[in-house]
Design a protein around this motif. Sequence first.
Motif, mmCIF file in Angstrom:
data_model
loop_
_atom_site.group_PDB
_atom_site.id
_atom_site.type_symbol
_atom_site.label_atom_id
_atom_site.label_comp_id
_atom_site.label_asym_id
_atom_site.label_seq_id
_atom_site.Cartn_x
_atom_site.Cartn_y
_atom_site.Cartn_z
ATOM 1 N N THR A 102 30.942 107.005 -91.469
ATOM 2 C CA THR A 102 31.874 107.685 -92.376
ATOM 3 C C THR A 102 31.433 107.528 -93.838
ATOM 4 O OG1 THR A 102 33.581 107.254 -90.733
ATOM 5 C CG2 THR A 102 34.353 107.910 -92.892
ATOM 6 N N ASP A 149 48.636 110.547 -94.177
ATOM 7 C CA ASP A 149 48.491 110.106 -92.783
ATOM 8 C C ASP A 149 49.859 110.204 -92.129
ATOM 9 O OD1 ASP A 149 46.076 108.283 -91.310
ATOM 10 O OD2 ASP A 149 48.051 108.204 -90.369
ATOM 11 N N LEU A 220 46.240 107.237 -81.582
ATOM 12 C CA LEU A 220 46.595 108.257 -82.583
ATOM 13 C C LEU A 220 45.441 108.540 -83.551
ATOM 14 C CD1 LEU A 220 48.959 109.965 -83.837
ATOM 15 C CD2 LEU A 220 49.503 107.946 -85.223
#
Length: 293
Positions: A102, A149, A220
Amino acid sequence: MALEIWTIKKLLEWISEYFETNGVDSPRLSAELLLCHILKLERIQLYTLYDRVVQADQLTALRALVKRGAEHEPIAYLVGRCEFYSLPLKITPDCLIPRPETEHLVERSVDFLRNRPSPQYVLDLCTGSGCIAAAIAKNVKDVRIVATDICDNALKVAAENIHRHKLEDKVTLLCGDLFDAIIEGLDQTRFDLIVSNPPYVSDLEYEKLDHNVKKYEPKLALYAGIDGLDIYKRIMEKVDQFLKPDGALMMEIGYAQGPAIQQMLEQSGIFKEINIEKDFANNDRIAIAKKLL
Ligand SMILES: C[S@@+](CC[C@H](N)C(=O)[O-])C[C@H]1O[C@@H](n2cnc3c(N)ncnc32)[C@H](O)[C@@H]1O
């Protein structure tokens, strides 16, 4: 680990070997991180204090963590922290452990923002620990970031990370489902850059996922429908509305998702340049699309 005289050196050797026998990733580094956590030392200090005797209460605490580590609980969760883009960050099991891959997304984002007139407005969708927002804010001078989020507990961790690095003036955290967190008229609604590392694991991949990732990291944060593309499809539905002309959309993608994402971006008809970039393992990893003027 019997309660005898244990020096840092002896413990490092013993734990590394124990982790190796139990198939723990990077056994020496993992041993170092646990010792640093318990002894409140930096890694370099382990080597300057090699012969220091570790106290019984510290040994007891270490023993419990070593046991959990040998059962493959991620070291980042055991010590409650990790490093991302050279920033120390708090991590709990409510958020994904930031991955080195990332950092590539952050690098691209920083390059893009530094080459444009300031101030620059950024939206970080699916911020989790806030790692991407914090890294961009730390490395781009005049930037304002909205980071969203859906998980309130992850956002609490993000808030601590933003506070720790004194980035409150640059980063606003909002809780909600993707763009729904943004309120027209109250928040910034048009961005120069929309960046995201969303969940992108498919049904089949989730089944085959490393047992420890599945057991310890939040579903999730990982799972995104049958083909793993659910969140990308939903981002595409609204990206035009939230991205400025000439702005960019940058997203981390799964290793096999390049062609599907490329097609999705092309079909939207709003982008002039679309690139799928590979990571160091030569897998598709990032999609970058620049919007038409
Ligand atoms: C792959 S993690 C990425 C976390 C962090 N940005 C990183 O790079 O490590 C995905 C994040 O998306 C969040 N998420 C999942 N579904 C969401 C939704 N519909 N809207 C907003 N956030 C969502 C999860 O809570 C999780 O924190």
